[in-house]
Write a protein that holds these residues in place. Sequence first.
Motif, PDB file in Angstrom:
ATOM      1  N   LEU A  25       0.677  -1.272   0.183  1.00  0.00           N
ATOM      2  CA  LEU A  25       0.129  -0.108   0.204  1.00  0.00           C
ATOM      3  C   LEU A  25       0.844   1.472   0.169  1.00  0.00           C
ATOM      4  CD1 LEU A  25      -3.269  -0.744   2.429  1.00  0.00           C
ATOM      5  CD2 LEU A  25      -2.806  -0.641  -0.097  1.00  0.00           C
ATOM      6  N   HIS A  28       2.053   1.356  -3.528  1.00  0.00           N
ATOM      7  CA  HIS A  28       0.931   1.881  -4.496  1.00  0.00           C
ATOM      8  C   HIS A  28       0.540   3.439  -4.244  1.00  0.00           C
ATOM      9  CE1 HIS A  28      -2.340   1.127  -7.025  1.00  0.00           C
ATOM     10  NE2 HIS A  28      -3.318   0.892  -5.984  1.00  0.00           N
ATOM     11  N   ASN A  32       0.682   6.418  -6.881  1.00  0.00           N
ATOM     12  CA  ASN A  32      -0.315   7.203  -7.457  1.00  0.00           C
ATOM     13  C   ASN A  32      -0.267   8.682  -7.138  1.00  0.00           C
ATOM     14  OD1 ASN A  32      -1.910   4.972  -7.933  1.00  0.00           O
ATOM     15  ND2 ASN A  32      -3.131   4.686  -6.473  1.00  0.00           N
ATOM     16  N   TYR A  42       2.631   9.358 -14.821  1.00  0.00           N
ATOM     17  CA  TYR A  42       1.838   8.266 -14.354  1.00  0.00           C
ATOM     18  C   TYR A  42       1.709   7.027 -15.251  1.00  0.00           C
ATOM     19  CZ  TYR A  42      -1.374   5.721 -11.583  1.00  0.00           C
ATOM     20  OH  TYR A  42      -2.177   4.855 -11.040  1.00  0.00           O
ATOM     21  N   SER A  59       1.939  -9.173  -9.312  1.00  0.00           N
ATOM     22  CA  SER A  59       0.366  -9.504  -9.078  1.00  0.00           C
ATOM     23  C   SER A  59       0.209 -10.570  -8.395  1.00  0.00           C
ATOM     24  CB  SER A  59      -0.250  -9.161 -10.251  1.00  0.00           C
ATOM     25  OG  SER A  59      -0.095  -8.025 -10.791  1.00  0.00           O
ATOM     26  N   HIS A 119     -12.546  -2.073  -6.855  1.00  0.00           N
ATOM     27  CA  HIS A 119     -11.384  -1.422  -7.309  1.00  0.00           C
ATOM     28  C   HIS A 119     -10.660  -2.317  -8.274  1.00  0.00           C
ATOM     29  CE1 HIS A 119      -8.191   1.222  -7.125  1.00  0.00           C
ATOM     30  NE2 HIS A 119      -7.103   0.203  -6.672  1.00  0.00           N
ATOM     31  N   PHE A 123      -9.815  -0.770 -12.055  1.00  0.00           N
ATOM     32  CA  PHE A 123      -8.449  -0.723 -12.630  1.00  0.00           C
ATOM     33  C   PHE A 123      -7.744  -1.930 -13.095  1.00  0.00           C
ATOM     34  CE2 PHE A 123      -9.478   2.960  -9.947  1.00  0.00           C
ATOM     35  CZ  PHE A 123      -8.978   3.982 -10.747  1.00  0.00           C
ATOM     36  N   TRP A 124      -7.681  -2.939 -12.086  1.00  0.00           N
ATOM     37  CA  TRP A 124      -6.949  -3.911 -12.652  1.00  0.00           C
ATOM     38  C   TRP A 124      -7.475  -4.661 -14.109  1.00  0.00           C
ATOM     39  CZ3 TRP A 124      -8.107  -9.285 -13.225  1.00  0.00           C
ATOM     40  CH2 TRP A 124      -6.987 -10.127 -13.369  1.00  0.00           C
ATOM     41  N   MET A 127      -6.898  -2.644 -17.158  1.00  0.00           N
ATOM     42  CA  MET A 127      -5.341  -2.437 -17.358  1.00  0.00           C
ATOM     43  C   MET A 127      -4.741  -3.693 -17.731  1.00  0.00           C
ATOM     44  SD  MET A 127      -4.699   0.943 -14.975  1.00  0.00           S
ATOM     45  CE  MET A 127      -3.393   1.392 -15.721  1.00  0.00           C
ATOM     46  N   TRP A 171     -14.549   3.358   1.679  1.00  0.00           N
ATOM     47  CA  TRP A 171     -13.721   2.223   1.830  1.00  0.00           C
ATOM     48  C   TRP A 171     -12.374   2.506   2.335  1.00  0.00           C
ATOM     49  CZ3 TRP A 171     -10.058   1.013  -2.612  1.00  0.00           C
ATOM     50  CH2 TRP A 171      -9.321  -0.296  -2.703  1.00  0.00           C
ATOM     51  N   LEU A 175     -10.711   0.998   5.704  1.00  0.00           N
ATOM     52  CA  LEU A 175      -9.350   0.760   5.672  1.00  0.00           C
ATOM     53  C   LEU A 175      -8.385   1.200   6.891  1.00  0.00           C
ATOM     54  CD1 LEU A 175      -7.275  -1.013   3.705  1.00  0.00           C
ATOM     55  CD2 LEU A 175      -6.966   0.924   2.269  1.00  0.00           C
ATOM     56  N   PHE A 216      -3.765   8.238  -0.627  1.00  0.00           N
ATOM     57  CA  PHE A 216      -4.809   7.983  -1.714  1.00  0.00           C
ATOM     58  C   PHE A 216      -5.944   8.860  -1.667  1.00  0.00           C
ATOM     59  CE2 PHE A 216      -3.379   3.421  -0.410  1.00  0.00           C
ATOM     60  CZ  PHE A 216      -2.978   2.943  -1.729  1.00  0.00           C
TER      61      PHE A 216
HETATM   62  C1  HEM Z   1      -7.752   6.473  -4.817  1.00  0.00           C
HETATM   63  C2  HEM Z   1      -7.103   5.497  -4.662  1.00  0.00           C
HETATM   64  C3  HEM Z   1      -6.572   4.589  -5.433  1.00  0.00           C
HETATM   65  C4  HEM Z   1      -6.145   4.699  -6.740  1.00  0.00           C
HETATM   66  C5  HEM Z   1      -6.252   5.917  -7.718  1.00  0.00           C
HETATM   67  C6  HEM Z   1      -5.431   3.302  -7.582  1.00  0.00           C
HETATM   68  C7  HEM Z   1      -5.012   3.137  -8.606  1.00  0.00           C
HETATM   69  C8  HEM Z   1      -4.910   1.969  -8.935  1.00  0.00           C
HETATM   70  C9  HEM Z   1      -4.544   1.620 -10.448  1.00  0.00           C
HETATM   71  C10 HEM Z   1      -4.419   2.755 -11.800  1.00  0.00           C
HETATM   72  C11 HEM Z   1      -4.266   0.354 -10.438  1.00  0.00           C
HETATM   73  C12 HEM Z   1      -3.664  -0.645 -11.947  1.00  0.00           C
HETATM   74  C13 HEM Z   1      -2.231  -0.600 -11.894  1.00  0.00           C
HETATM   75  C14 HEM Z   1      -1.951  -1.269 -13.034  1.00  0.00           C
HETATM   76  O1  HEM Z   1      -2.498  -2.429 -13.346  1.00  0.00           O
HETATM   77  O2  HEM Z   1      -0.543  -1.248 -13.761  1.00  0.00           O
HETATM   78  C15 HEM Z   1      -4.588  -0.405  -9.354  1.00  0.00           C
HETATM   79  C16 HEM Z   1      -4.066  -1.495  -8.969  1.00  0.00           C
HETATM   80  C17 HEM Z   1      -4.337  -2.174  -7.824  1.00  0.00           C
HETATM   81  N1  HEM Z   1      -4.878  -1.343  -6.649  1.00  0.00           N
HETATM   82 FE1  HEM Z   1      -5.259   0.651  -6.445  1.00  0.00          FE
HETATM   83  N2  HEM Z   1      -5.578   2.628  -6.269  1.00  0.00           N
HETATM   84  C18 HEM Z   1      -6.101   2.942  -4.977  1.00  0.00           C
HETATM   85  C19 HEM Z   1      -6.462   2.773  -4.007  1.00  0.00           C
HETATM   86  C20 HEM Z   1      -6.019   1.316  -3.787  1.00  0.00           C
HETATM   87  C21 HEM Z   1      -6.195   0.750  -2.277  1.00  0.00           C
HETATM   88  C22 HEM Z   1      -6.679   1.386  -1.303  1.00  0.00           C
HETATM   89  C23 HEM Z   1      -5.802  -0.617  -2.230  1.00  0.00           C
HETATM   90  C24 HEM Z   1      -5.825  -1.601  -1.453  1.00  0.00           C
HETATM   91  C25 HEM Z   1      -6.742  -1.600  -0.245  1.00  0.00           C
HETATM   92  C26 HEM Z   1      -5.517  -0.790  -4.008  1.00  0.00           C
HETATM   93  C27 HEM Z   1      -5.192  -2.102  -4.264  1.00  0.00           C
HETATM   94  C28 HEM Z   1      -5.081  -2.425  -5.574  1.00  0.00           C
HETATM   95  C29 HEM Z   1      -4.503  -3.741  -6.082  1.00  0.00           C
HETATM   96  C30 HEM Z   1      -4.360  -4.879  -5.267  1.00  0.00           C
HETATM   97  C31 HEM Z   1      -4.215  -3.527  -7.321  1.00  0.00           C
HETATM   98  C32 HEM Z   1      -3.920  -4.560  -8.207  1.00  0.00           C
HETATM   99  C33 HEM Z   1      -2.285  -4.597  -8.473  1.00  0.00           C
HETATM  100  C34 HEM Z   1      -1.703  -5.655  -9.371  1.00  0.00           C
HETATM  101  O3  HEM Z   1      -2.139  -5.920 -10.386  1.00  0.00           O
HETATM  102  O4  HEM Z   1      -0.547  -6.140  -8.926  1.00  0.00           O
HETATM  103  N3  HEM Z   1      -5.779   0.344  -4.487  1.00  0.00           N
HETATM  104  N4  HEM Z   1      -5.000   0.561  -8.431  1.00  0.00           N
END
Ligand code: HEM
Length: 231
Positions: A25, A28, A32, A42, A59, A119, A123-124, A127, A171, A175, A216
């Motif tokens: 986190l 991440h 972000n 980015y 991942s 989420h 996103f995942w 992407m 959320w 968290l 975040f």
């Molecule tokens: C405003 C907050 C957040 C934004 C803008 C954001 C943005 C993103 C983006 C753009 C991705 C895709 C990255 C990629 O595939 O290259 C992603 C993946 C992910 N995010 Fe977030 N995120 C946020 C908050 C969080 C939080 C709070 C958590 C966990 C509690 C989280 C967990 C994850 C996970 C597990 C993935 C998948 C990572 C992977 O594929 O290895 N995110 N997020």
Amino acid sequence: MWLFNSSIGRKVVMSVTGLALVLFLLFHMSMNLVAIFSADAYNMICAFLGANWYAVVASMLLALLAVVHIIYAIILTLQNLRARGKDRYAIRVRPKGVSWASKNMFVLGVIVVLGLGLHLFNFWYRMQFAELVGDHSIATALEGVAGPHDGAGLIRYTFSQPLFVVLYVVWLLALWFHLTHGFWSALHTLGGSNKKWLPRIQVISIVVTTLIILGFAAVLVYYYAQSLLVA
Ligand code: HEM
């Protein structure tokens, strides 16, 4: 084996996986923050990660950590309920020093997992998954999103919708409560109960968790505010 059979072994597994997830986190959230300063920078990071083998391996490791953490949370919760038996309904007054978060870790965890599901879809799936299956239209079908590497475009698309802003705020709050207690509890389990250090690790947990959540939230607020200015 000790790690699977004993209560303390299970707590060690919960703690180690939990701390590893906190490290993710931190990474991440820091990544972000770049989206606030430069959408292009980015997107360059998103392209560097993308569906390259190292990102896919990372991942998968991350998913394994999360699954082990959740399975052990369920086992420990059931074990605690069994240990308390019928008496669990008799306790109405909170014992001194037991915070609200510590008594509701499982419920908070459920909200965190539900939010994570949403989420990962936002996103995942749009992407890394879109790239893995070679179907870029999963991303480009959305207004203003150029493709699976357009992380900034996806953030803009998601946080220009008030419903998602509200859901993400709920959320992030869940968290915050989950992590403040979880982080402290993990350090406590691994580091023992040294009286001098207990209040210190409590402060460290609150500071680190608050920084993560504020990071975040900053991205969310920035992109939501931008969408209001453009409209
Ligand atoms: C405003 C907050 C957040 C934004 C803008 C954001 C943005 C993103 C983006 C753009 C991705 C895709 C990255 C990629 O595939 O290259 C992603 C993946 C992910 N995010 Fe977030 N995120 C946020 C908050 C969080 C939080 C709070 C958590 C966990 C509690 C989280 C967990 C994850 C996970 C597990 C993935 C998948 C990572 C992977 O594929 O290895 N995110 N997020």
